[in-house]
Motif scaffolding. Structure first.
Motif, PDB file in Angstrom:
ATOM      1  N   ARG A   1       9.744  -7.318   2.893  1.00 45.43           N
ATOM      2  CA  ARG A   1      10.537  -7.056   4.183  1.00 45.43           C
ATOM      3  C   ARG A   1      11.060  -5.469   3.605  1.00 45.43           C
ATOM      4  NH1 ARG A   1      10.531 -10.215   8.462  1.00 45.43           N
ATOM      5  NH2 ARG A   1      11.941 -11.941   8.323  1.00 45.43           N
ATOM      6  N   LYS A   2       9.494  -4.793   2.622  1.00 40.78           N
ATOM      7  CA  LYS A   2       9.858  -3.436   2.592  1.00 40.78           C
ATOM      8  C   LYS A   2       8.359  -2.508   2.947  1.00 40.78           C
ATOM      9  CE  LYS A   2      10.785   0.449  -0.766  1.00 40.78           C
ATOM     10  NZ  LYS A   2      11.364   0.973  -1.597  1.00 40.78           N
ATOM     11  N   TYR A   3       7.178  -4.444   2.390  1.00 38.00           N
ATOM     12  CA  TYR A   3       6.088  -3.289   2.391  1.00 38.00           C
ATOM     13  C   TYR A   3       4.959  -4.101   3.100  1.00 38.00           C
ATOM     14  CZ  TYR A   3       7.682  -1.277  -1.909  1.00 38.00           C
ATOM     15  OH  TYR A   3       7.842  -0.187  -3.247  1.00 38.00           O
ATOM     16  N   GLY A   4       5.644  -4.766   3.612  1.00 43.77           N
ATOM     17  CA  GLY A   4       4.879  -5.780   5.054  1.00 43.77           C
ATOM     18  C   GLY A   4       4.030  -6.460   3.941  1.00 43.77           C
ATOM     19  N   LEU A   5       2.777  -7.574   4.282  1.00 43.06           N
ATOM     20  CA  LEU A   5       2.347  -8.279   3.343  1.00 43.06           C
ATOM     21  C   LEU A   5       0.734  -7.547   3.135  1.00 43.06           C
ATOM     22  CD1 LEU A   5       2.185 -11.003   3.048  1.00 43.06           C
ATOM     23  CD2 LEU A   5       0.086 -11.194   3.698  1.00 43.06           C
ATOM     24  N   GLY A   6      -0.225  -7.221   3.715  1.00 41.42           N
ATOM     25  CA  GLY A   6      -1.108  -7.097   2.953  1.00 41.42           C
ATOM     26  C   GLY A   6      -0.919  -5.638   3.012  1.00 41.42           C
ATOM     27  N   SER A   7      -1.852  -4.968   1.716  1.00 42.09           N
ATOM     28  CA  SER A   7      -2.107  -3.520   1.992  1.00 42.09           C
ATOM     29  C   SER A   7      -3.149  -2.448   2.429  1.00 42.09           C
ATOM     30  CB  SER A   7      -2.436  -3.259   0.299  1.00 42.09           C
ATOM     31  OG  SER A   7      -3.448  -3.880   0.262  1.00 42.09           O
ATOM     32  N   CYS A   8      -3.924  -3.327   3.115  1.00 36.56           N
ATOM     33  CA  CYS A   8      -4.888  -2.197   4.289  1.00 36.56           C
ATOM     34  C   CYS A   8      -5.802  -1.628   3.561  1.00 36.56           C
ATOM     35  CB  CYS A   8      -3.627  -1.969   5.549  1.00 36.56           C
ATOM     36  SG  CYS A   8      -3.498  -3.027   7.337  1.00 36.56           S
ATOM     37  N   GLY A   9      -6.033  -1.210   2.336  1.00 41.80           N
ATOM     38  CA  GLY A   9      -6.158   0.074   2.153  1.00 41.80           C
ATOM     39  C   GLY A   9      -7.151  -0.286   0.721  1.00 41.80           C
ATOM     40  N   PRO A  10      -8.661  -0.559  -0.001  1.00 41.97           N
ATOM     41  CA  PRO A  10      -8.887   0.089  -1.071  1.00 41.97           C
ATOM     42  C   PRO A  10      -8.077   0.886  -1.629  1.00 41.97           C
ATOM     43  CG  PRO A  10     -10.902   0.700   0.170  1.00 41.97           C
ATOM     44  CD  PRO A  10      -9.257   0.658   1.343  1.00 41.97           C
ATOM     45  N   PRO A  11      -7.423   0.580  -3.040  1.00 44.97           N
ATOM     46  CA  PRO A  11      -6.772   1.556  -3.980  1.00 44.97           C
ATOM     47  C   PRO A  11      -6.699   3.069  -3.707  1.00 44.97           C
ATOM     48  CG  PRO A  11      -7.570  -0.074  -5.226  1.00 44.97           C
ATOM     49  CD  PRO A  11      -8.405  -0.111  -4.269  1.00 44.97           C
ATOM     50  N   GLY A  12      -8.564   3.531  -3.999  1.00 45.74           N
ATOM     51  CA  GLY A  12      -8.826   4.950  -3.338  1.00 45.74           C
ATOM     52  C   GLY A  12      -8.163   5.504  -2.273  1.00 45.74           C
ATOM     53  N   PHE A  13      -7.857   4.215  -1.343  1.00 47.27           N
ATOM     54  CA  PHE A  13      -7.847   5.290   0.634  1.00 47.27           C
ATOM     55  C   PHE A  13      -6.779   4.713   0.781  1.00 47.27           C
ATOM     56  CE2 PHE A  13     -12.161   5.098   0.703  1.00 47.27           C
ATOM     57  CZ  PHE A  13     -12.562   6.075   0.247  1.00 47.27           C
ATOM     58  N   TYR A  14      -5.281   4.774  -0.227  1.00 48.59           N
ATOM     59  CA  TYR A  14      -3.896   4.955   0.300  1.00 48.59           C
ATOM     60  C   TYR A  14      -3.407   3.531   0.173  1.00 48.59           C
ATOM     61  CZ  TYR A  14      -4.346   9.421   2.857  1.00 48.59           C
ATOM     62  OH  TYR A  14      -4.722  10.692   2.195  1.00 48.59           O
ATOM     63  N   GLY A  15      -4.047   2.156  -0.168  1.00 50.58           N
ATOM     64  CA  GLY A  15      -3.993   1.723  -1.101  1.00 50.58           C
ATOM     65  C   GLY A  15      -3.143   1.394  -2.665  1.00 50.58           C
ATOM     66  N   THR A  16      -3.218   1.929  -2.971  1.00 49.74           N
ATOM     67  CA  THR A  16      -2.329   2.556  -4.493  1.00 49.74           C
ATOM     68  C   THR A  16      -0.268   2.278  -4.119  1.00 49.74           C
ATOM     69  OG1 THR A  16      -3.707   3.463  -5.650  1.00 49.74           O
ATOM     70  CG2 THR A  16      -1.660   2.748  -7.039  1.00 49.74           C
ATOM     71  N   VAL A  17      -0.187   0.967  -3.630  1.00 49.23           N
ATOM     72  CA  VAL A  17       1.135   1.227  -3.668  1.00 49.23           C
ATOM     73  C   VAL A  17       2.930   0.859  -5.248  1.00 49.23           C
ATOM     74  CG1 VAL A  17       2.937   0.217  -2.468  1.00 49.23           C
ATOM     75  CG2 VAL A  17       0.156  -0.412  -1.569  1.00 49.23           C
ATOM     76  N   ASP A  18       3.439   1.878  -4.849  1.00 45.71           N
ATOM     77  CA  ASP A  18       3.985   1.900  -5.991  1.00 45.71           C
ATOM     78  C   ASP A  18       4.094   0.449  -6.438  1.00 45.71           C
ATOM     79  OD1 ASP A  18       6.078   1.072  -4.031  1.00 45.71           O
ATOM     80  OD2 ASP A  18       6.978   2.213  -3.942  1.00 45.71           O
ATOM     81  N   VAL A  19       4.280  -0.971  -6.179  1.00 47.53           N
ATOM     82  CA  VAL A  19       4.730  -1.851  -7.007  1.00 47.53           C
ATOM     83  C   VAL A  19       3.807  -2.125  -7.934  1.00 47.53           C
ATOM     84  CG1 VAL A  19       6.377  -2.491  -5.832  1.00 47.53           C
ATOM     85  CG2 VAL A  19       3.967  -3.248  -4.691  1.00 47.53           C
ATOM     86  N   HIS A  20       2.298  -1.768  -6.953  1.00 50.80           N
ATOM     87  CA  HIS A  20       1.167  -1.760  -8.299  1.00 50.80           C
ATOM     88  C   HIS A  20       1.072  -0.830  -9.239  1.00 50.80           C
ATOM     89  CE1 HIS A  20      -1.369  -2.470  -3.925  1.00 50.80           C
ATOM     90  NE2 HIS A  20      -0.632  -3.898  -4.526  1.00 50.80           N
ATOM     91  N   LEU A  21       1.383  -0.351  -9.289  1.00 54.50           N
ATOM     92  CA  LEU A  21       1.278   0.604 -10.367  1.00 54.50           C
ATOM     93  C   LEU A  21       2.941   0.316 -11.701  1.00 54.50           C
ATOM     94  CD1 LEU A  21       1.234   4.326  -8.881  1.00 54.50           C
ATOM     95  CD2 LEU A  21      -0.833   3.432  -9.872  1.00 54.50           C
TER      96      LEU A  21
END
Ligand SMILES: Cc1ncc(COP(=O)(O)O)c(C=O)c1O
Lengths: 531, 682
Positions: free
Chosen positions: A158-178
Motif C-alpha cells: 500500500r505504500k510502494y506498489g508491487l514492482g520497482s519498475c527500474g534497475p537499482p541504478g535508475f531509481y530502482g533502489t527503494v529504501d526498503v532494499h537498503l
C-alpha cells in the motif's frame, strides 16, 4: 642559426620540388580538384575541423586495418559466388529448435505436484484435493504463511506498489532494499551486503565480478549448478579438489603455489569457492579449517550459503554461527533470501569494497530490476523473526534428527550428508549399474571429474525408482521430491537422490510420521523391484 | 502552495471541468459506486459497461485541460507521512477513480490519445541517426581524453604519495588487489564524477511522480550523505510504461487479496515443490495474452534470458545477436557454449550479409554446417529507443531458415494497438516468431519474465532451462499483479460462462467478443486471441467492470502512445537530437558531452517548481560520444506533464547548447498548443 639554415637549404629546395611534383600528380588524378577545393574551403571556415577530420581519417584507417587483421585471424574464408551461396542456403536444413521431451522427461514434468492455494507445512495438492505434509519446499524456520509477514507485506504494497519498475541504478533502489541490505549485514556481522533479485543468479554474478581471466579459482568438485555457471563465465583458471576434502584442497593450494613459483609469474587473485551446506548432498564444510587454509595460502573465500543461511546456527545466521567464526572472515558470503527467509532474491555480504564493486560490476545486479519492495520487507521481517525466535532453529534441528533416525534405519537406501543439515538426501543402496566403463579419469586438479569410483550408474533407471518412491509417498500424504538435475548440462553427473527439506513448522510427531510414510514407500517400491 | 495557482503549474489537474465530462462521470460511477463483482457473475455489468461506453463515444466533448483550478488536498496516508514538499498538494491532490494522482495522473481529454500501429502501406522506416556538428564531437572526445589523462595522473601521483588510499589497488600482504587499478580505472576516475546521478534511493511508488531521497557529497562522490529529507519529482525514468506501478486501485487490491490467500513466497523451485495453481493460471494467461500455445514464467527477467537461452542452443549452434542486445542475452549465450556473431544495430542489410556468410562458410575450422542458427533481437531497444524491423526479419527468416528470438522486455504492453508488443504493432501473427521472450518488470509493474511459444518448445525449456530445478519460483503477489494487469488489457469475455453458469444464461445474445465490448473507434479485428474467459482466472479474483471490459487498460495504452509521440515530436521541434522510433516510449535525448549530461541531470533534479527525475547514460552502455538522457514515458503522465518536460528541456537545452537537430523549429508555446497536430504528423 644561419649555419643551420645553410645546411638545410638544399634539403628545403628538394622538399619544395617534391611537393610541387606531388601536387601536379595529385591534380592529374580525376576528381582531385574537388577534394582540394573542399579541403581549402573547409579549412577556411573552420581550422579546427581540418584537424578533426585528419584525426578521423587516422582513426578510420586504423579501424580498417584492425578489421582486416581480425579477418585474417579468424581463418580463411572460402570464396563462393553469389549463386553458390544461394545454393548452400537452399541445401541447409537446421535441426529443430527443440527436441520433444523423452517419455521419461514427460512423466517427470507431469509428476510435479501443483499446490492449490498457499504453500506451507501442510499444503493442498491441486490434482487430488488432499492436504499433505510438505517435506519438499524450502521453509526451514517455518516462515511460510506467517501472518505478521503477510500484514507487513500488505502495508508495503500500500505504500510502494508491487514492482520497482527500474534497475537499482535508475531509481530502482527503494529504501526498503537498503534496509534489508543493512539488516543482513547486521545479522551476519559483516560491513555491508548487496541484494540481488533472484537467488540463483546471485553467485553466478558474484564470481565473474571478481574472478577474471588469469585469476585462479580452486573449487570443490561438487559445487552447485549456479557456481558452475559463474565459474564458466569468469574464464579464470580453475583447479578442482575432491568433494569436501580439505586435505585435497590443501594439496591443490600447494601445487598451485609451486606452479606459480616455477613459472615465476606475479601474484594473481586467488579464490576458493565452495558451499556451506552442499545443495547436492547436504555435506557441511569444515569452516574453521577452511578459513585457516585460506589465510595460510592467501586466498579469498567465496562461500555459498544458499542452503545454510536461515537454517543452521543458533539463530539461523548460517555456518559462521554454527562454527562460531566471524562472518567478516569470509570475503564474499553469498546467501539466499528466497530459501532462508521464505521470500525472494539473494545477497552477497562482505566488506564495503566487495559490495560496492558489485554495484557496478555484478551483471545481474546492474542489468536487472530490483526486487519488489514487499518481498524485501518480507526478508527483513524474516530476519527479525530469526533473531527473536531461536526456538525455531532448535526445533528444526530436532526434526532433522527425527527424520534421519527413521531414514537411517530404512533398508535399501543410503542417507548421505552431514547430520546437522536441514536437507537430507538419500539414494539407492544397491545401484543400478549401466554397462560401460568407469565415469572418470585419474584424480587431477585440472579436471572437474572425480577419480574413478567404480562402475557408472544408470541414472535414468535410478531416477525412475526414486520417482516411484516420491509418487507413492505423495499418495500417502507426504510431499517429497527428487533433487532435480539438469542431466547433460552439469559438469559432473551426480547420483540421483531424493531430497527431504526439513522444516520447523511441523511438530516432531508429524515429522516422524511423515518419515515413517517415506520409509513405507521405500519398502514398497523396492520390494516390488525385487519381486 | 503558491505554485498551485500559477498557470504553468504542471500537475495540478482540476477536478471541476472534468466533472462535466460524461466519460469521467460514468467512469467514476462504474468504479466507485458499483460493488466489485466476481468473475462468475459479471456478465450483466460488462453489458452495462458496454452501453455506457457507447454513449460515451457519442456524447464525448473534449475537456479543456489547460484551465487550472487549485486542487483540494485530501489526506492520503501514504504520501502525507513523508512528504512535506510544496508539490505535494498538487501532485497528490484528490483520489479519484480509485487511483492516486501522484501515482497515476488524470487525463480526461480524449484527444490526447493515440493508437500505435504500423501503417502497412508504408515501408518500415530505417532508423535515422542525426549527427551533431563536428565541434561537439571534438569537445566530447577531448573531454574524455582530459578525464583519462587526469585520472592517470592522479593514480600515478597517488600511488607514490598517498599510498594508504591506494592500498586496495596494490599487492599487499601477499594478496593481489581485489580489483586491479586498470579494471577499476573507469569506475574510479570517470563514473565517480557522475555518481550522484545514479543509485539514488527512492521511497514509495515509482509512478507518475517519485519521492527521491536528498543527498549530497562532500568527498567528490566517494560517499553520499543523506539529509533525511525527500523531494517529490516528476518521474520520467521508470519503466512504468502502462502506469501499473500503483499502490492503490484495483490492481493493488487484487495483489492484497493474493497475499492474504497465498502468503508472500512460493517456497521452492518450479520443479521441486514451488509450483502453485497461480503459476499455472498466470502462465496460461500469458500464453493467451501473447497469442501462443504455451508460456513459462521465470521469477527474474534477467534470468529468463540467462537461464533459458542455454536450453535453446549449444555447441555447434550459432547465435546471431544485435550489437545492442541486453547483457542478460549475452550472458545466456555465453553460458550456452554456442558461437556468437553480431550484426550492426537494427541493420537488416548487415544481418543478411552475415547470414549469407555464416551459412555458406559453416562452422569455423571444420566448415561443417551449423546445427541451427538463432537470431536474437529486441522488440524495443532500451538504450536507443529503436524498434526492430520485424516484417523484414520474418522475410529473411523464411529465406535463411534461422530461428528467431525476440526479447520484448520493453515492447510488450507498450507497443501495438492492443498492447501485445511488436508483433501487434506490425500486425504479424505471433506464431511467426519462434521464441517470444519478455519481462513483467516494465509495462506490468511486476517482476520476472516469460517465454512464450509452442507447447513442445516451452515444455522442453521447463525441463532443460536452468531456472526450473534451481531458481526460486515466482512469488504469488507478483503472479497476481501479472494476472490482474494482463486480464485488464485483454478484457474478460463471458462466453464460456454461458455454458456453465445458469445465473447468467438469461442473456444469451450477448457476445462480447464480436460486439467488441470495447467500443473502440477502430474495429477490433486482429490476430491475437482477444478476451480471456472468466474461467481462466482465479475464482476469488473480483474484477471491477472497467477492468473486465478492457476499457481501463485501453485508455492506458492509448495515453502512452500519445505521450510517447508527443514528447519525441516536441523535442524534435525544439531542436534536440533524439534517437529511436516515433512510437517508442523510450526517448533518448543526445547530450554527447558527458559533462553536459551531468549538468542536465542536476538541473532537472533541482528545477523549480517541478523537479524532474531523469536517467542519464554514457559509455560503456552507449558508444563513447553519444552520452544521452533517456526519458521513459508512461501512461500515468498527463499531457501537462509532458509539457513540463518539454519546457524544462527547452530552457536547459538553451543553457547547455544541446539543440543541434536539423529541421524546422517551433517555439515551446506553439508545441504545447498544437500537440495533437504534432502527434499525428510524425
Ligand atoms: C531487453 C531486456 N531484457 C531483459 C531485461 C531484464 O529484465 P529484468 O529487469 O526483469 O531482470 C531487461 C531489463 O532491463 C531488458 O532491457
Amino acid at each position: 642559426m644561419s649555419a643551420g639554415n645553410a645546411t638545410l637549404e638544399p634539403l628545403l629546395t628538394w622538399l619544395t620540388l617534391i611537393l610541387a611534383q606531388l601536387e601536379r600528380t595529385f591534380y592529374k588524378v580525376p576528381g582531385s580538384a574537388v577534394i582540394a577545393r573542399y579541403v581549402r574551403s573547409s579549412h577556411q571556415n573552420d581550422p579546427g575541423r581540418t584537424v578533426l577530420e585528419l584525426i578521423l581519417i587516422v582513426f578510420a584507417v586504423r579501424t580498417l586495418m584492425q578489421s582486416r587483421s581480425r579477418d585474417k585471424s579468424e581463418g580463411k574464408l572460402i570464396k563462393f559466388s553469389e549463386k553458390e551461396i544461394d545454393e548452400l542456403i537452399d541445401e541447409w536444413t537446421p535441426e529443430p529448435l527443440s527436441a520433444p521431451l523423452t517419455e521419461w522427461e514427460q512423466r517427470d514434468l507431469a509428476s510435479v505436484p501443483v499446490i492449490a492455494g498457499p504453500n506451507g507445512p501442510k499444503p493442498k495438492i491441486l490434482s487430488t484435493g488432499k492436504t499433505v505434509i510438505n517435506l519438499a519446499s524450502y521453509n526451514f524456520a517455518g516462515l511460510a504463511g506467517n501472518e505478521h509477514i503477510k500484514e507487513r507485506a500488505i502495508e508495503t504494497l500500500r505504500k510502494y506498489g508491487l514492482g520497482s519498475c527500474g534497475p537499482p541504478g535508475f531509481y530502482g533502489t527503494v529504501d526498503v532494499h537498503l534496509e534489508l541490505e543493512r539488516d543482513i549485514a547486521d545479522f551476519l556481522g559483516t560491513e555491508s551486503a548487496i541484494l540481488y533479485s533472484q537467488g540463483f543468479v546471485t553467485i553466478s554474478s558474484v564470481i565473474p565480478a571478481f574472478c577474471k581471466r588469469g585469476d585462479i579459482i580452486v573449487a570443490d568438485r561438487a559445487v552447485n549448478f549456479a557456481i558452475q555457471k559463474g565459474i564458466q563465465i569468469s574464464r579464470s583458471t580453475v583447479r578442482w579438489y575432491d568433494h569436501n576434502d580439505l586435505k585435497s584442497l590443501e594439496d591443490v593450494l600447494i601445487s598451485v603455489e609451486k606452479d606459480r613459483r616455477k613459472r615465476g609469474t606475479p601474484i594473481t587473485r586467488r579464490f576458493i569457492i565452495t558451499e556451506g551446506i552442499f545443495e547436492r548432498d547436504g555435506e557441511i564444510v569444515d569452516l574453521p579449517k577452511l578459513i585457516e587454509l585460506k589465510h595460510k595460502y592467501k586466498y579469498r573465500l567465496i562461500l555459498d550459503e544458499s542452503i545454510s543461511f536461515g537454517s543452521v546456527g543458533r539463530t539461523g545466521r548460517g555456518l559462521t554461527e554454527l562454527y562460531n567464526v566471524p562472518a567478516s572472515q569470509v570475503d564474499m558470503l553469498v546467501g539466499s533470501v528466497a530459501n532462508g527467509l521464505c521470500s525472494a532474491g539473494g545477497f552477497c555480504a562482505g566488506s564495503t569494497i566487495v559490495t560496492e564493486h558489485q554495484r557496478i560490476n555484478g551483471t545481474s545486479f546492474v542489468f536487472s530490476a530490483s526486487m519488489p519492495p514487499l518481498l524485501a520487507v518480507a526478508g527483513s521481517e524474516g530476519i527479525s523473526f530469526l533473531r527473536n525466535t531461536p526456538s525455531a532453529l532448535t526445533s528444526l534441528q530436532e526434526n532433522v534428527r527425527a527424520v534421519r533416525a527413521v531414514l537411517e534405519k530404512t533398508e535399501g537406501i543410503a542417507v548421505v550428508g552431514h547430520r546437522a543439515s536441514p536437507i537430507v538426501h538419500f539414494h539407492l543402496k544397491i545401484p543400478c549399474i549401466a554397462n560401460g566403463s568407469a565415469n572418470g579419469i585419474a584424480t587431477n586438479p585440472t579436471t572437474v571429474m572425480p577419480p574413478p569410483t567404480g562402475p557408472s550408474f544408470d541414472y535414468e533407471a535410478e531416477e525412475k525408482i526414486l520417482q516411484d518412491i516420491v509418487d507413492d509417498a505423495l499418495a500417502n500424504g507426504v510431499f517429497i521430491t527428487r533433487a532435480k538435475r539438469l542431466r547433460g548440462q552439469e559438469m559432473v553427473e551426480t547420483r540421483p537422490t531424493v531430497r527431504i527439506v526439513v522444516t520447523a513448522a511441523l511438530t516432531k510427531k508429524e515429522i516422524e510420521k511423515a518419515a515413517g510414510v517415506v520409509k513405507g514407500s521405500v519398502a514398497k517400491v523396492l520390494g516390488k523391484r525385487k519381486a | 502552495m503558491a505554485i498551485l495557482t500559477a498557470s504553468r503549474s504542471p500537475c495540478s489537474l482540476s477536478p471541476s471541468p472534468r466533472s462535466q465530462d460524461p466519460f469521467w462521470v460514468k467512469k467514476r460511477y462504474s468504479v466507485t459506486q458499483l460493488p466489485p463483482i466476481t468473475v462468475t457473475s459479471h456478465l450483466s455489468t460488462v453489458h452495462e459497461a458496454e452501453v455506457h461506453s457507447r454513449s460515451r463515444t457519442i456524447t464525448r466533448t473534449p475537456t479543456p485541460v489547460h484551465s487550472v483550478t487549485p486542487s483540494k488536498t485530501s489526506g492520503d496516508s501514504v504520501l502525507d507521512e513523508s512528504d512535506d514538499h510544496n508539490l505535494h498538494a498538487a501532485l497528490t491532490s484528490e483520489k479519484t477513480s480509485n487511483t492516486v494522482q501522484s501515482e497515476f495522473g488524470h487525463c480526461a481529454n480524449q484527444s490526447y490519445r493515440y493508437i500505435s500501429q504500423h501503417n502497412p502501406d508504408k515501408p518500415v522506416a530505417e532508423d535515422e541517426i542525426e549527427e551533431p556538428p563536428y565541434y561537439i564531437l571534438f569537445t566530447t572526445y577531448f573531454s574524455y581524453l582530459l578525464l583519462v589523462v587526469i585520472g592517470h595522473l592522479r593514480d600515478l601521483l597517488g600511488k607514490r604519495f598517498a599510498k594508504s588510499s591506494f592500498i586496495d589497488l596494490m599487492i599487499h600482504d601477499g594478496y593481489a588487489p581485489l580489483v586491479s587499478d586498470f579494471q577499476s580505472f573507469y569506475a574510479r576516475r570517470l563514473v565517480q564524477r557522475v555518481n550522484d546521478c545514479f543509485y539514488q534511493p527512492i521511497s514509495g511508488v515509482a509512478g507518475r511522480t517519485i519521492l527521491v531521497y536528498d543527498r549530497y557529497s562532500e568527498d567528490f562522490n566517494r560517499t553520499q550523505t543523506y539529509t533525511g529529507t525527500t523531494t517529490r519529482a516528476l518521474n520520467i525514468s521508470s519503466y512504468n510504461y502502462l502506469g501499473f506501478a500503483q499502490a492503490h486501485g484495483s490492481y493493488a487490491d487484487a495483489v492484497e487479496e493474493s497475499i492474504k490467500r497465498y502468503g508472500v513466497s512460493a517456497c521452492g523451485t518450479r520443479l521441486e515443490g514451488g509450483t502453485c495453481d497461480l503459476h499455472r493460471i498466470a502462465e496460461a494467461l500469458v500464453a493467451r495474452f501473447i497469442g501462443t500455445e504455451d508460456a513459462l514464467i521465470c521469477s527474474m527477467g534477467f534470468a529468463t534470458n540467462s537461464t533459458f537461452i542455454p536450453a535453446l542452443v549449444g555447441k555447434g549452434c550459432l547465435v546471431i545477436s544485435d550489437e545492442h542486445n541486453h547483457a542478460s542475452a549475452r550472458i545466456g549465450v555465453r553460458q550456452s557454449g554456442a558461437c556468437v556473431r553480431m550484426f550492426k544495430h537494427n541493420d537488416m542489410g548487415s544481418l543478411e550479409e552475415l547470414l549469407r556468410e555464416v551459412i555458406s562458410q559453416g562452422q569455423p575450422k571444420t566448415h561443417r554446417s551449423w546445427k541451427k542458427i538463432l537470431v536474437i533481437v529486441e522488440g524495443l531497444y532500451s538504450m536507443e529507443g529503436t524498434m526492430v524491423n520485424l516484417p523484414k526479419i520474418i522475410e529473411l527468416k523464411k529465406k535463411y531458415k534461422f530461428y528467431l528470438f525476440v526479447d520484448e522486455a520493453h515492447s510488450i504492453g507498450a507497443l501495438g494497438p492492443h498492447g501485445r508488443g511488436v508483433a501487434d504493432y506490425f500486425n504479424v501473427p505471433p506464431s511467426s516468431v519462434d521464441v517470444l521472450m519478455g519481462t513483467f518488470t516494465k509495462s506490468f509493474g511486476a517482476a520476472g519474465g516469460y517465454i512464450a511459444g509452442p507447447k513442445l518448445l516451452i515444455n522442453s525449456l521447463r525441463m532443460h532451462g536452468h531456472s526450473g530445478p534451481h531458481a526460486e519460483a515466482m512469488a504469488p503477489p507478483v503472479l497476481m499483479q501479472i494476472v490482474a494487469t494482463t486480464t485488464s488489457i485483454m478484457g474478460v469475455s463471458s462466453v464460456d460462462d454461458l455454458a456453465t453458469s445458469k445465473s447468467t444464461s438469461h442473456q444469451p445474445t450477448f457476445k462480447p467478443s464480436t460486439n467488441g465490448v470495447a467500443m473502440s473507434e477502430v474495429e477490433d479485428e486482429y490476430l491475437h486471441p482477444g478476451m480471456v474467459p472468466a474461467s481462466a482466472l482465479p475464482t476469488w479474483f473480483s474484477i471491477p467492470s472497467s477492468l473486465a471490459d478492457g476499457s481501463e487498460a485501453r485508455e492506458r495504452i492509448r495515453r502512452l502512445a500519445f505521450n510517447a509521440r508527443y514528447l519525441r515530436a516536441g523535442l524534435k521541434k525544439l531542436g534536440f537530437i533524439t534517437y529511436g522510433h516515433p512510437s517508442s516510449p523510450i526517448v533518448p535525448l543526445l547530450t554527447f558531452n558527458p559533462g553536459k549530461m551531468l549538468m542536465f541531470a542536476q538541473m532537472m533534479r533541482t528545477r523549480k517548481p517541478t523537479p524532474l527525475a531523469v536517467v542519464v547514460i554514457a559509455y560503456p552502455v552507449t558508444p563513447l560520444v553519444t552520452s544521452r538522457v533517456r526519458f521513459c514515458v508512461s501512461a500515468s503522465h498527463t499531457k501537462e506533464d509532458i509539457d513540463v518536460v518539454l519546457r524544462a528541456c527547452d530552457e536547459i537545452g538553451d543553457i547547455l547548447d544541446l539543440k543541434h537537430g536539423k529541421g524546422k523549429r517551433w517555439p515551446i508555446e506553439e508545441i504545447v498548443k498544437r500537440s495533437v497536430e504534432l502527434v499525428h504528423s510524425i
